[in-house]
Design a protein around this motif. Sequence first.
Motif, short mmCIF file in Angstrom:
data_model
loop_
_atom_site.label_atom_id
_atom_site.label_comp_id
_atom_site.label_asym_id
_atom_site.label_seq_id
_atom_site.Cartn_x
_atom_site.Cartn_y
_atom_site.Cartn_z
N ALA A 9 44.52 40.78 57.41
CA ALA A 9 44.97 40.18 56.17
C ALA A 9 46.00 40.41 55.69
CB ALA A 9 43.68 41.02 55.25
N PRO A 10 46.16 39.66 54.47
CA PRO A 10 47.67 40.22 53.79
C PRO A 10 47.44 41.17 52.94
CG PRO A 10 47.14 38.34 53.03
CD PRO A 10 46.47 38.53 54.62
N ILE A 11 48.15 42.12 52.74
CA ILE A 11 48.68 43.59 51.44
C ILE A 11 48.77 42.60 50.40
CG2 ILE A 11 49.22 45.19 51.34
CD1 ILE A 11 49.34 46.00 54.49
N VAL A 12 47.66 42.94 49.33
CA VAL A 12 48.30 42.86 48.11
C VAL A 12 48.42 44.11 47.40
CG1 VAL A 12 46.87 41.82 45.90
CG2 VAL A 12 45.67 41.05 48.46
N VAL A 13 49.88 43.22 46.46
CA VAL A 13 50.04 44.27 46.04
C VAL A 13 50.55 43.60 44.24
CG1 VAL A 13 52.43 45.06 45.44
CG2 VAL A 13 51.83 45.22 47.53
N SER A 14 50.06 44.56 43.99
CA SER A 14 50.15 44.30 42.22
C SER A 14 50.79 44.71 41.75
CB SER A 14 48.67 44.18 41.63
OG SER A 14 47.49 44.55 42.03
N ASP A 15 51.89 43.86 40.83
CA ASP A 15 52.69 43.90 40.49
C ASP A 15 52.45 44.41 39.14
OD1 ASP A 15 55.15 44.63 38.90
OD2 ASP A 15 56.07 43.42 39.84
N TYR A 114 47.69 51.63 40.59
CA TYR A 114 46.80 52.12 41.41
C TYR A 114 46.50 50.65 42.14
CZ TYR A 114 46.82 56.99 40.61
OH TYR A 114 47.08 57.98 40.24
N GLY A 115 47.22 49.46 42.85
CA GLY A 115 46.58 48.86 42.61
C GLY A 115 46.09 48.01 41.30
N ASN A 116 45.65 47.18 41.31
CA ASN A 116 44.95 46.86 39.83
C ASN A 116 44.25 47.56 39.10
OD1 ASN A 116 45.44 44.48 41.96
ND2 ASN A 116 43.16 43.26 41.75
N GLY A 155 44.13 55.31 28.45
CA GLY A 155 42.54 54.29 28.63
C GLY A 155 42.82 53.77 30.19
N VAL A 156 42.26 52.85 30.33
CA VAL A 156 42.02 52.14 32.15
C VAL A 156 42.33 50.68 31.72
CG1 VAL A 156 41.73 51.77 33.71
CG2 VAL A 156 41.66 54.22 32.86
N ASP A 157 43.41 49.61 32.28
CA ASP A 157 43.77 48.17 32.39
C ASP A 157 43.12 47.89 33.82
OD1 ASP A 157 44.36 48.05 29.59
OD2 ASP A 157 45.91 48.33 30.27
N TYR A 158 42.66 46.66 34.35
CA TYR A 158 42.40 46.02 35.36
C TYR A 158 43.07 44.55 35.36
CZ TYR A 158 40.29 44.76 39.39
OH TYR A 158 40.08 43.98 40.82
N LEU A 159 43.37 44.18 36.62
CA LEU A 159 44.31 43.59 36.76
C LEU A 159 42.81 42.62 37.15
CD1 LEU A 159 46.66 42.14 36.06
CD2 LEU A 159 47.77 42.71 38.38
N VAL A 160 42.60 41.38 36.53
CA VAL A 160 41.94 40.74 37.08
C VAL A 160 42.24 38.98 38.05
CG1 VAL A 160 39.76 38.66 37.04
CG2 VAL A 160 40.17 41.10 35.13
N THR A 161 43.10 38.89 37.60
CA THR A 161 44.11 37.45 38.30
C THR A 161 45.76 38.46 37.62
OG1 THR A 161 44.41 36.01 36.46
CG2 THR A 161 41.97 36.50 37.98
N PRO A 162 46.93 37.98 38.27
CA PRO A 162 47.92 37.50 37.98
C PRO A 162 47.62 37.73 36.19
CG PRO A 162 47.80 37.15 39.75
CD PRO A 162 46.86 37.06 39.55
#
Length: 185
Positions: A9-15, A114-116, A155-162
Amino acid sequence: PAAPVVTRAPIVVSDWTGFSIGAQGGYAFNYLEPGGVLKGTWATRGIKVPDAHGGFGGLFAAANWQFPSNLVVGGLIEANLSGQTKRSFNGFGDTARANVEGFGLGAVKVGYAYGNVLPYVLAGVAYQELKATTTLGGVSFRGTADNWGYALGAGVDYLVTPNVVLGVGYRFMDFDKSSAGNFPG
């Protein structure tokens, strides 16, 4: 027969690098400490200092830069309309009503990706607009004050999609008490 092909599986890297705009809302508490004329007037007339609370909603704009170490540094601007209000009275017909009409901030935001997931802290300058009405012996006095101070938060943000971020955060704002509540009265 051909050998089986192993795939990973491809490694998902969040930016987190980029610009964002959006809407926000929540609930706020505001301890109103009057200064100048109101402090003396309210105290001598037995009117309690009102604490305002209520809902708010607004808009924000932010820009972030993620470094290779996953450190994220950015800037944030928020502007909110507020429903924070409080009414107090002394039993003799005298009343004090205070409203936080709006507030906002401009801050520097620092976090670690930490990723997303992006936990962060922020610090900056804060603004609020107060409106108050004091009624003494049937005569009403109205005024406004524009207060500047500082803001701290986390706070904490979560990247749901780009393109979609959900977050939860806390903001502490402290305002210049020399100007807060210097309304006619």
